[in-house]
Design a protein around this motif. Structure first.
Motif: not given
Lengths: 112, 115
Positions: A36, A38, A41-44, A46
Motif C-alpha cells: 500500500y 499512503q 493526509g490521505k488513506g492508504p 492499494f
C-alpha cells in the motif's frame, strides 16, 4: 504471533532511478502479501498484491518479489517520480480471515 | 463514482467522552473494516463488518464498538476516551470475496484528538 516489519524507515532516491523497498514478515501462513502507498493526509492506496504461491508479480512500473525461504517481500518501483513520494506499507492477509495486517512503513523521498 | 467517505474529518474530544465516526463504503462494496493509525505507525485492524454483523475483531477493548446499516454504511463508536485513543481512524471497504486478497479501498480518515 503475526508481524510485518520493514528494514528501513526512510529511503531517499534520485528522480529517474529505481527504488527498492524491503519488508520482512513472520507469518508463514499468510496467503497474500500486499503493498500500500499512503500520501500525506490521505488513506492508504492499494498498489499490488501477490499470492503466496508466486514469487514475482509485475504491475505498471512496479514489481513485487516474494522470497518465502527467507520470509522477505520487496517492492521495486521503476523510474521513480516525484509523485511516488509517500509512505509504503507492506501488509499480509490469510484467506478466510478478514483482517489485513500492516507493517510500520517506509518513507520514500524522491529527490528532483 | 464516489469512493469511501468518512466523517467528520477532524474532531477534538476530552478524556471520558464518547465519539461516533461514520463511513460510507465505495459503491458496490458490502464489507467495511475499521483501522486505527497512530502517528508514524501502520494501520491497526479494529474490526470488520459484513451483512450487519461483526465478522472479525482485532486486539481492541470493548470500548470500541461498531455497527453496519442495511445500506452497508458503518459507524465506529469509542466510549470512555483515553489520551491514547488519539489517532487517525480509517475506514476501508471491499467486496465480499475480494477481502480475502487484502485489497481494500480506504477513506481519508477521521483525525481524533483526545485532550
Amino acid at each position: 504471533g503475526e508481524s510485518v516489519g520493514l528494514h528501513l524507515p526512510t529511503l531517499s532516491v534520485q528522480e529517474g532511478d529505481n527504488s527498492i523497498i524491503n519488508c520482512a514478515y513472520s507469518n508463514s501462513a499468510s496467503d497474500y502479501f500486499i503493498w500500500y502507498k499512503q500520501e500525506s493526509g490521505k488513506g492508504p492506496q492499494f498498489i499490488i498484491d501477490i499470492r503466496s504461491n508466486m514469487d514475482k508479480r509485475q504491475g505498471q512500473r512496479v514489481t513485487v518479489l516474494l522470497n518465502k525461504t527467507v520470509k522477505h517481500l520487496s517492492l521495486q518501483i521503476a523510474a521513480t517520480q516525484p509523485g511516488d513520494s509517500a509512505v509504503y506499507f507492506c501488509a499480509e492477509n490469510k484467506e478466510g480471515y478478514q483482517k489485513v495486517t500492516f507493517g510500520t512503513g517506509t518513507k520514500l523521498q524522491v529527490i528532483p | 463514482d464516489a469512493g469511501v467517505t468518512q466523517s467528520p474529518t477532524h474532531l477534538i474530544k476530552t478524556r471520558g467522552q464518547q465519539v461516533t465516526l461514520r463511513c460510507s463504503p465505495k459503491s458496490g462494496h458490502d464489507t467495511v473494516s475499521w483501522y486505527q493509525q497512530a502517528l508514524g505507525q501502520g494501520p491497526q485492524f479494529i474490526f470488520q463488518y459484513y451483512e450487519e454483523e461483526e465478522r472479525q475483531r482485532g486486539n481492541f477493548p470493548d470500548r470500541f464498538s461498531g455497527h453496519q446499516f442495511p445500506n452497508y454504511s458503518s459507524e465506529l463508536n469509542v466510549n470512555a476516551l483515553l489520551l491514547g485513543d488519539s489517532a487517525l481512524y480509517l475506514c476501508a471497504s471491499s467486496r465480499s470475496g475480494r477481502t480475502n486478497t487484502g485489497e481494500l479501498f480506504f477513506g481519508e480518515g477521521s483525525r481524533l484528538t483526545v485532550l
